[in-house]
Design an enzyme around this catalytic site. Structure first.
Site, PDB file in Angstrom:
ATOM      1  N   TYR A 192     -41.768  32.966  10.340  1.00 56.67           N
ATOM      2  CA  TYR A 192     -41.177  31.676   9.951  1.00 56.67           C
ATOM      3  C   TYR A 192     -40.164  31.899   8.835  1.00 56.67           C
ATOM      4  O   TYR A 192     -39.022  31.420   8.899  1.00 56.67           O
ATOM      5  CB  TYR A 192     -42.301  30.721   9.485  1.00 56.67           C
ATOM      6  CG  TYR A 192     -41.842  29.660   8.520  1.00 56.67           C
ATOM      7  CD1 TYR A 192     -41.159  28.538   8.958  1.00 56.67           C
ATOM      8  CD2 TYR A 192     -42.080  29.801   7.144  1.00 56.67           C
ATOM      9  CE1 TYR A 192     -40.722  27.571   8.047  1.00 56.67           C
ATOM     10  CE2 TYR A 192     -41.653  28.845   6.236  1.00 56.67           C
ATOM     11  CZ  TYR A 192     -40.963  27.747   6.693  1.00 56.67           C
ATOM     12  OH  TYR A 192     -40.525  26.800   5.795  1.00 56.67           O
ATOM     13  N   LYS A 201     -35.834  31.517   8.541  1.00 56.41           N
ATOM     14  CA  LYS A 201     -35.085  30.818   7.477  1.00 56.41           C
ATOM     15  C   LYS A 201     -34.000  31.761   6.933  1.00 56.41           C
ATOM     16  O   LYS A 201     -32.844  31.362   6.762  1.00 56.41           O
ATOM     17  CB  LYS A 201     -36.024  30.392   6.346  1.00 56.41           C
ATOM     18  CG  LYS A 201     -36.988  29.295   6.717  1.00 56.41           C
ATOM     19  CD  LYS A 201     -36.284  27.955   6.879  1.00 56.41           C
ATOM     20  CE  LYS A 201     -37.179  26.815   7.271  1.00 56.41           C
ATOM     21  NZ  LYS A 201     -36.465  25.656   7.795  1.00 56.41           N
ATOM     22  N   ASN A 224     -42.318  23.504  -3.120  1.00 60.84           N
ATOM     23  CA  ASN A 224     -43.408  22.904  -2.334  1.00 60.84           C
ATOM     24  C   ASN A 224     -43.315  21.374  -2.302  1.00 60.84           C
ATOM     25  O   ASN A 224     -43.786  20.718  -3.232  1.00 60.84           O
ATOM     26  CB  ASN A 224     -44.766  23.329  -2.905  1.00 60.84           C
ATOM     27  CG  ASN A 224     -45.047  24.797  -2.682  1.00 60.84           C
ATOM     28  OD1 ASN A 224     -44.259  25.641  -3.086  1.00 60.84           O
ATOM     29  ND2 ASN A 224     -46.138  25.109  -2.038  1.00 60.84           N
ATOM     30  N   TYR A 248     -36.182  24.948  -0.605  1.00 59.53           N
ATOM     31  CA  TYR A 248     -37.211  24.043  -1.125  1.00 59.53           C
ATOM     32  C   TYR A 248     -38.379  24.841  -1.680  1.00 59.53           C
ATOM     33  O   TYR A 248     -38.816  25.808  -1.072  1.00 59.53           O
ATOM     34  CB  TYR A 248     -37.817  23.166  -0.027  1.00 59.53           C
ATOM     35  CG  TYR A 248     -36.863  22.451   0.877  1.00 59.53           C
ATOM     36  CD1 TYR A 248     -35.591  22.076   0.470  1.00 59.53           C
ATOM     37  CD2 TYR A 248     -37.276  22.114   2.162  1.00 59.53           C
ATOM     38  CE1 TYR A 248     -34.755  21.389   1.324  1.00 59.53           C
ATOM     39  CE2 TYR A 248     -36.448  21.430   3.021  1.00 59.53           C
ATOM     40  CZ  TYR A 248     -35.184  21.080   2.598  1.00 59.53           C
ATOM     41  OH  TYR A 248     -34.366  20.400   3.453  1.00 59.53           O
ATOM     42  N   LEU A 280     -51.780  22.720   0.824  1.00 59.22           N
ATOM     43  CA  LEU A 280     -52.745  22.211  -0.155  1.00 59.22           C
ATOM     44  C   LEU A 280     -52.799  20.681  -0.268  1.00 59.22           C
ATOM     45  O   LEU A 280     -53.873  20.081  -0.161  1.00 59.22           O
ATOM     46  CB  LEU A 280     -52.419  22.831  -1.531  1.00 59.22           C
ATOM     47  CG  LEU A 280     -53.327  22.414  -2.673  1.00 59.22           C
ATOM     48  CD1 LEU A 280     -54.780  22.794  -2.407  1.00 59.22           C
ATOM     49  CD2 LEU A 280     -52.860  23.045  -3.977  1.00 59.22           C
ATOM     50  N   GLY A 317     -39.238  14.241  11.060  1.00 57.79           N
ATOM     51  CA  GLY A 317     -40.233  15.038  10.333  1.00 57.79           C
ATOM     52  C   GLY A 317     -40.432  14.541   8.909  1.00 57.79           C
ATOM     53  O   GLY A 317     -39.823  13.551   8.475  1.00 57.79           O
ATOM     54  N   SER A 347     -36.084  27.629   2.523  1.00 63.47           N
ATOM     55  CA  SER A 347     -37.374  27.592   1.834  1.00 63.47           C
ATOM     56  C   SER A 347     -37.466  28.683   0.784  1.00 63.47           C
ATOM     57  O   SER A 347     -36.836  29.751   0.910  1.00 63.47           O
ATOM     58  CB  SER A 347     -38.458  27.809   2.889  1.00 63.47           C
ATOM     59  OG  SER A 347     -39.661  28.182   2.287  1.00 63.47           O
ATOM     60  N   ASP A 406     -50.747  35.296   0.447  1.00 65.59           N
ATOM     61  CA  ASP A 406     -50.446  34.448  -0.722  1.00 65.59           C
ATOM     62  C   ASP A 406     -50.053  35.292  -1.934  1.00 65.59           C
ATOM     63  O   ASP A 406     -50.525  36.413  -2.097  1.00 65.59           O
ATOM     64  CB  ASP A 406     -51.681  33.603  -1.094  1.00 65.59           C
ATOM     65  CG  ASP A 406     -51.696  32.264  -0.394  1.00 65.59           C
ATOM     66  OD1 ASP A 406     -50.698  31.931   0.269  1.00 65.59           O
ATOM     67  OD2 ASP A 406     -52.712  31.552  -0.507  1.00 65.59           O
ATOM     68  N   ASN A 417     -37.047  16.132  18.801  1.00 71.46           N
ATOM     69  CA  ASN A 417     -37.749  16.208  20.096  1.00 71.46           C
ATOM     70  C   ASN A 417     -39.192  15.693  19.977  1.00 71.46           C
ATOM     71  O   ASN A 417     -39.945  15.716  20.944  1.00 71.46           O
ATOM     72  CB  ASN A 417     -37.744  17.643  20.650  1.00 71.46           C
ATOM     73  CG  ASN A 417     -38.489  18.614  19.770  1.00 71.46           C
ATOM     74  OD1 ASN A 417     -39.016  18.241  18.725  1.00 71.46           O
ATOM     75  ND2 ASN A 417     -38.534  19.879  20.184  1.00 71.46           N
TER      76      ASN A 417
HETATM   77  C1  UD1 Z   1     -46.514  27.531   2.277  1.00 80.03           C
HETATM   78  C2  UD1 Z   1     -45.772  28.565   3.052  1.00 80.03           C
HETATM   79  C3  UD1 Z   1     -44.289  28.414   2.821  1.00 80.03           C
HETATM   80  C4  UD1 Z   1     -43.845  27.025   3.199  1.00 80.03           C
HETATM   81  C5  UD1 Z   1     -44.647  26.020   2.377  1.00 80.03           C
HETATM   82  C6  UD1 Z   1     -44.334  24.600   2.820  1.00 80.03           C
HETATM   83  C7  UD1 Z   1     -47.341  30.464   3.190  1.00 80.03           C
HETATM   84  C8  UD1 Z   1     -47.587  31.891   2.829  1.00 80.03           C
HETATM   85  N1  UD1 Z   1     -46.233  29.892   2.699  1.00 80.03           N
HETATM   86  O1  UD1 Z   1     -46.320  27.784   0.908  1.00 80.03           O
HETATM   87  O2  UD1 Z   1     -43.598  29.370   3.574  1.00 80.03           O
HETATM   88  O3  UD1 Z   1     -42.466  26.868   2.945  1.00 80.03           O
HETATM   89  O4  UD1 Z   1     -46.044  26.227   2.583  1.00 80.03           O
HETATM   90  O5  UD1 Z   1     -44.826  23.702   1.889  1.00 80.03           O
HETATM   91  O6  UD1 Z   1     -48.112  29.849   3.891  1.00 80.03           O
HETATM   92  N2  UD1 Z   1     -54.331  26.550  -1.177  1.00 80.03           N
HETATM   93  C9  UD1 Z   1     -55.702  26.440  -1.330  1.00 80.03           C
HETATM   94  N3  UD1 Z   1     -56.397  25.824  -0.343  1.00 80.03           N
HETATM   95  C10 UD1 Z   1     -55.820  25.287   0.777  1.00 80.03           C
HETATM   96  C11 UD1 Z   1     -54.419  25.399   0.916  1.00 80.03           C
HETATM   97  C12 UD1 Z   1     -53.706  26.041  -0.061  1.00 80.03           C
HETATM   98  O7  UD1 Z   1     -56.262  26.905  -2.316  1.00 80.03           O
HETATM   99  O8  UD1 Z   1     -56.531  24.732   1.628  1.00 80.03           O
HETATM  100  C13 UD1 Z   1     -53.533  27.197  -2.248  1.00 80.03           C
HETATM  101  C14 UD1 Z   1     -52.726  28.404  -1.796  1.00 80.03           C
HETATM  102  O9  UD1 Z   1     -53.488  29.584  -1.913  1.00 80.03           O
HETATM  103  C15 UD1 Z   1     -51.546  28.347  -2.764  1.00 80.03           C
HETATM  104  C16 UD1 Z   1     -51.350  26.853  -3.031  1.00 80.03           C
HETATM  105  O10 UD1 Z   1     -52.578  26.259  -2.679  1.00 80.03           O
HETATM  106  O11 UD1 Z   1     -51.867  28.955  -3.991  1.00 80.03           O
HETATM  107  C17 UD1 Z   1     -50.240  26.236  -2.194  1.00 80.03           C
HETATM  108  O12 UD1 Z   1     -50.443  26.533  -0.835  1.00 80.03           O
HETATM  109  P1  UD1 Z   1     -49.599  25.822   0.327  1.00 80.03           P
HETATM  110  O13 UD1 Z   1     -49.596  24.362   0.128  1.00 80.03           O
HETATM  111  O14 UD1 Z   1     -50.110  26.331   1.647  1.00 80.03           O
HETATM  112  O15 UD1 Z   1     -48.111  26.305   0.062  1.00 80.03           O
HETATM  113  P2  UD1 Z   1     -47.515  27.804  -0.075  1.00 80.03           P
HETATM  114  O16 UD1 Z   1     -48.478  28.814   0.319  1.00 80.03           O
HETATM  115  O17 UD1 Z   1     -46.923  27.913  -1.435  1.00 80.03           O
END
Ligand code: UD1
Length: 347
Positions: free
Chosen positions: A152, A156, A182, A180, A203, A10, A124, A298, A32
């Site tokens: 999920y 953890k 992000n 961890y 993101l 991974g 996490s 979020d 796996n």
């Molecule tokens: C998410 C998970 C967390 C996991 C982590 C792995 C949730 C609620 N939490 O964290 O459990 O351990 O990923 O890295 O899903 N955003 C946008 N647009 C997008 C995607 C994200 O604006 O297309 C924003 C989100 O609102 C947030 C930030 O980017 O403010 C980070 O998002 P993301 O990368 O998904 O991580 P987490 O939500 O912090």
């Protein structure tokens, strides 16, 4: 040490194998390939210039996994295996509970049987739940408050609890729990990185797809949070720094205590728009985005206090946001892992 890396194909597992090798440790990898590809192992071998013993085994399959414990000499296990899609875990919770808990229990039972006493667990920041105030310290106990927002995250927290109970019951058993924040970015070679199936949920991989024209624009989930620019703030840590955190944490096994919990993050909060701007600057690419509504579940801010890991492990996140953005883009322009495989087949 000789480390069994469960889920080693991974995103975080593969980078950790590279850093373990660079520090003189050796690994046995089990995966796996549910959410990863064999190509990852090949690329890791190319980076470390060595053959990695690899077993395509599901860690819930006790018989097959036992054959690895029988055959290989193992000093420690790092558990990366497990499903990790937050949204899917809400829709199909039993799949998450069954797989994540079952695989962890299977590994721990086999460790007992084969006298392996050192374990590290990939936990996490999600275990801190929805009302933790950033910067978060390890002492904040969301497990007590029951504030975790998805299955999920519950798995953890449950595995953390299982490890805590086991260390109480068995004085030989040593557990290191790493929470961890992000993880983003990729190895400097561009050979390994985050390569989610389908449209990314997180993101950074989403931005990478916009930067390379595979997706038209980024949806920014909300600009009305109580943050400096209204967008969500997170603690983005370079995956290579995170991997090095695991290597640093191996030293816990030579210490007296038998349970260690550490945040692995930078301690710095970065907003969605900060990351978009940094990506544009680092790679000279325009990232189109639209502000849309908030994503359910979020929170506004989540970043850590990493002092405990800094002091006790003599580890610190060093790679900056420019490096995170550059390596992410390099990996994405190389085509991720799937495309490399297709290219290979065509040859
Ligand atoms: C998410 C998970 C967390 C996991 C982590 C792995 C949730 C609620 N939490 O964290 O459990 O351990 O990923 O890295 O899903 N955003 C946008 N647009 C997008 C995607 C994200 O604006 O297309 C924003 C989100 O609102 C947030 C930030 O980017 O403010 C980070 O998002 P993301 O990368 O998904 O991580 P987490 O939500 O912090």
């Amino acid at each position: 040490m000789r480390v069994l890396v469960a889920g080693g194909a991974g995103y975080i597992g593969s980078h950790t194998i590279v850093e373990l090798y660079k520090s003189g440790h050796r690994v046995v990898c089990v995966d796996n390939l549910y959410n990863s590809k064999h190509k990852v192992i090949k690329n890791v071998e190319e980076i470390v210039k060595a053959k990695i013993p690899f077993y395509k085994i599901d860690c819930c399959d006790k018989k097959k996994l036992e054959s690895v414990f029988k055959k290989e000499k193992i000093d420690a296990v790092i558990m990366f295996q497990g499903y990790k899609a937050v949204g899917e875990s809400v829709k199909i919770p039993i799949k998450y509970y069954r797989n994540n808990i079952d695989s962890a229990l299977t590994i721990i039972e086999l460790m007992d049987k084969y006298d392996v006493h050192n374990i590290m667990f990939s936990s996490s920041a999600t275990v801190y739940g929805k009302s933790a105030k950033s910067p978060i310290k390890e002492t904040y106990d969301a497990l007590e408050l029951n504030e975790i927002t998805n299955p999920y995250g519950e798995t953890k927290a449950m595995i953390e609890k299982i490890l805590m109970d086991k260390t109480i019951a068995d004085s030989k058993f040593k557990a290191v729990i790493l929470r961890y924040f992000n993880p983003v970015g990729a190895h400097e070679s561009g050979l390994i990185g985050e390569d989610p199936n389908g449209i990314p949920n997180n993101l950074m991989p989403y931005i990478a797809k916009v930067a390379t024209g595979k997706l038209p624009y980024l949806n920014v989930f909300g600009n009305d949070y109580k943050t400096k620019d209204g967008t969500g703030v997170r603690d983005y840590i370079h995956v290579v720094d995170l991997a090095r955190g695991h290597v640093a944490a191996l030293k816990c096994y030579n210490k007296k205590q038998n349970l260690y919990v550490y945040n692995l993050g930078t301690g710095k909060g970065t907003s969605v728009l900060d990351l978009v701007n940094a990506y544009e600057k680092a790679n000279d690419k325009k990232i189109n985005y639209k502000i849309v509504g908030r994503r359910a579940g979020d929170i506004d801010k989540l970043y850590c206090n990493p002092t405990k890991a800094n002091n006790e492990l003599k580890w610190k996140a060093k790679l900056d946001i420019v490096n995170m953005c550059k390596t992410s883009y390099k990996f994405e322009t190389k085509g991720g892992l799937g495309c490399q495989e297709k290219k290979q087949k065509k040859k």
